[in-house]
Design a protein around this motif. Sequence first.
Motif, PDB file in Angstrom:
ATOM      1  N   TRP A 115       0.824  -1.213   0.000  1.00 45.62           N
ATOM      2  CA  TRP A 115       0.000   0.000   0.000  1.00 45.62           C
ATOM      3  C   TRP A 115       0.856   1.260   0.000  1.00 45.62           C
ATOM      4  O   TRP A 115       0.448   2.276  -0.574  1.00 45.62           O
ATOM      5  CB  TRP A 115      -0.963   0.013   1.171  1.00 45.62           C
ATOM      6  CG  TRP A 115      -1.951   1.134   1.043  1.00 45.62           C
ATOM      7  CD1 TRP A 115      -2.151   2.167   1.894  1.00 45.62           C
ATOM      8  CD2 TRP A 115      -2.871   1.348  -0.040  1.00 45.62           C
ATOM      9  NE1 TRP A 115      -3.141   3.010   1.428  1.00 45.62           N
ATOM     10  CE2 TRP A 115      -3.594   2.532   0.224  1.00 45.62           C
ATOM     11  CE3 TRP A 115      -3.153   0.649  -1.220  1.00 45.62           C
ATOM     12  CZ2 TRP A 115      -4.570   3.022  -0.622  1.00 45.62           C
ATOM     13  CZ3 TRP A 115      -4.125   1.148  -2.078  1.00 45.62           C
ATOM     14  CH2 TRP A 115      -4.829   2.326  -1.772  1.00 45.62           C
ATOM     15  N   THR A 215     -13.385   1.629   3.277  1.00 47.33           N
ATOM     16  CA  THR A 215     -12.103   1.207   3.833  1.00 47.33           C
ATOM     17  C   THR A 215     -12.323   0.307   5.041  1.00 47.33           C
ATOM     18  O   THR A 215     -11.595  -0.678   5.237  1.00 47.33           O
ATOM     19  CB  THR A 215     -11.265   2.432   4.237  1.00 47.33           C
ATOM     20  OG1 THR A 215     -11.044   3.253   3.080  1.00 47.33           O
ATOM     21  CG2 THR A 215      -9.916   2.004   4.805  1.00 47.33           C
ATOM     22  N   PHE A 218     -13.156  -3.080   3.751  1.00 49.82           N
ATOM     23  CA  PHE A 218     -11.943  -3.690   3.190  1.00 49.82           C
ATOM     24  C   PHE A 218     -11.053  -4.256   4.295  1.00 49.82           C
ATOM     25  O   PHE A 218     -10.609  -5.411   4.222  1.00 49.82           O
ATOM     26  CB  PHE A 218     -11.185  -2.644   2.370  1.00 49.82           C
ATOM     27  CG  PHE A 218      -9.801  -3.062   1.966  1.00 49.82           C
ATOM     28  CD1 PHE A 218      -9.611  -4.055   1.018  1.00 49.82           C
ATOM     29  CD2 PHE A 218      -8.685  -2.464   2.536  1.00 49.82           C
ATOM     30  CE1 PHE A 218      -8.330  -4.451   0.644  1.00 49.82           C
ATOM     31  CE2 PHE A 218      -7.398  -2.841   2.165  1.00 49.82           C
ATOM     32  CZ  PHE A 218      -7.223  -3.834   1.218  1.00 49.82           C
ATOM     33  N   PRO A 275     -10.577   3.970  -5.134  1.00 55.66           N
ATOM     34  CA  PRO A 275     -10.006   3.047  -4.146  1.00 55.66           C
ATOM     35  C   PRO A 275     -11.006   2.011  -3.646  1.00 55.66           C
ATOM     36  O   PRO A 275     -10.668   0.825  -3.526  1.00 55.66           O
ATOM     37  CB  PRO A 275      -9.556   3.976  -3.006  1.00 55.66           C
ATOM     38  CG  PRO A 275      -9.333   5.281  -3.658  1.00 55.66           C
ATOM     39  CD  PRO A 275     -10.373   5.378  -4.726  1.00 55.66           C
ATOM     40  N   VAL A 276     -12.235   2.443  -3.373  1.00 55.56           N
ATOM     41  CA  VAL A 276     -13.229   1.545  -2.783  1.00 55.56           C
ATOM     42  C   VAL A 276     -13.702   0.501  -3.778  1.00 55.56           C
ATOM     43  O   VAL A 276     -13.817  -0.693  -3.446  1.00 55.56           O
ATOM     44  CB  VAL A 276     -14.430   2.352  -2.240  1.00 55.56           C
ATOM     45  CG1 VAL A 276     -15.531   1.414  -1.746  1.00 55.56           C
ATOM     46  CG2 VAL A 276     -13.972   3.271  -1.108  1.00 55.56           C
ATOM     47  N   TYR A 280      -9.356  -1.551  -3.942  1.00 57.45           N
ATOM     48  CA  TYR A 280      -9.518  -2.509  -2.845  1.00 57.45           C
ATOM     49  C   TYR A 280      -9.873  -3.910  -3.343  1.00 57.45           C
ATOM     50  O   TYR A 280      -9.290  -4.898  -2.863  1.00 57.45           O
ATOM     51  CB  TYR A 280     -10.569  -2.022  -1.852  1.00 57.45           C
ATOM     52  CG  TYR A 280     -10.149  -0.807  -1.037  1.00 57.45           C
ATOM     53  CD1 TYR A 280      -8.828  -0.359  -1.030  1.00 57.45           C
ATOM     54  CD2 TYR A 280     -11.076  -0.106  -0.268  1.00 57.45           C
ATOM     55  CE1 TYR A 280      -8.448   0.754  -0.293  1.00 57.45           C
ATOM     56  CE2 TYR A 280     -10.696   1.003   0.476  1.00 57.45           C
ATOM     57  CZ  TYR A 280      -9.397   1.437   0.465  1.00 57.45           C
ATOM     58  OH  TYR A 280      -9.024   2.523   1.205  1.00 57.45           O
TER      59      TYR A 280
END
Length: 320
Positions: A115, A215, A218, A275-276, A280
Motif C-alpha cells: 500500500w 475502507t 476492506f 479506491p473503494v 480494494y
Amino acid sequence: MYIEQAYKGLSDSWRYLVGLLVVFFFWQILGAFPLLAALMAKAGSLAVLGSADMGMMVDILGTNTLLFLMLLSFVIGLISLFVYVRWVHKQRIVELTTSRKKIDFKRILFAFSVWALVSTAFIVVDIVLSPEDYEFNFKLGPFVVLAIISIVMIPLQTSMEEYYMRGYMMQGLGMVAKNRWVPLTVTSLLFGIMHVFNPEVAKMGYGILIFYIGTGFFLGILTLMDEGLELALGFHAANNLTAALLVTADWTAFQTDSLYRDVSDPVLGWDVLVPVFVVYPLLLYIFSKKYKWSNWKDRLTGPVASEATFLAENNGEREL
C-alpha cells in the motif's frame, strides 16, 4: 478462527461492554489531557479551548507538536486496551492479534509495502497531472522532526484503531452475535462514522464517508479472510504514514510539514470512489492469491463456533 480466539480468555459479554467504555475513556478523554494542557499553557486562557479549530491549534502549538500530542492519545488508548485485555479477559495480545501461534510480521510488512507503493504512486501521478494543485513544501529541519514523530507514533495510532475496532470489538461482537457478518458490518460502519468529525468531511461533505466506510469493510474483510489483524495493521500504517509525510492540506486531519501542500479546492470525485470500488477489490484478489484464501462465504458471514466446540478442538484448554 480469529474471532474464536476470544475463547482462550474470559469472553463474557459484560467484559467487552465495560472494556469498550473504559478504553474509550482513556483514549478520548484522558488521552486528550496533554493536548488540552499544552493549548492552555501556550494560549494562557481556558477560553481558547472552546473555539480552537485545527488551524488555530497549529498556530498555537506548531504542526509537529500538535501532531505528536494528537497521536499521543492513541498511544494512551492502545496501552489501556492491552492492559485491560490482559488483566480482565486474561487473553494474550497474540490472540487479540491473530489466530496464528505468533504474530506474522512478514504479513504486516507485505501489506505495508504494497500500500505504501500504491498510495505513493497515486500521489505522484496526481502531482504530475495537476501540478497547479500542489506547492513544494520541503523544509529540512521540520521534515526530519515530522519523519521521526510519524515513523514512531503513526503505526501506534493506526494499531490502536485496528486493535480497538477490528480486534477487540470484532471479537466481542462475534461472541454476542455468534456469526461473522454482524461484527464485520458493525465495525465497518462505525469505522466510517468515527471519521465524521474529520475536517475532510466538513470540507467535502458526507459523501466522503463512502471512502471511510468502504475502507472499514476492506480492512474487516482482510481480517476475517486472513484470520488475523496483520494485513490490516500493515495497510493502515502505510496509508497514514504516506499521507503525513507526502501531502498535507489545510482541510485534512493531519496538517504536517510534509513534502507537498495541496492548495486545490477539494471536491468529491474519482479519488474517493476508485479506491473503494477498484483498488480494494484488486488488493483483495492479490492477497487471496498470495495467502490462498478460500471459503469466502463462511469466513465472512458464517457462524462462530461455540465455546465448547472451540475448546474441544484445542484440547479443552484456555490459555489464561
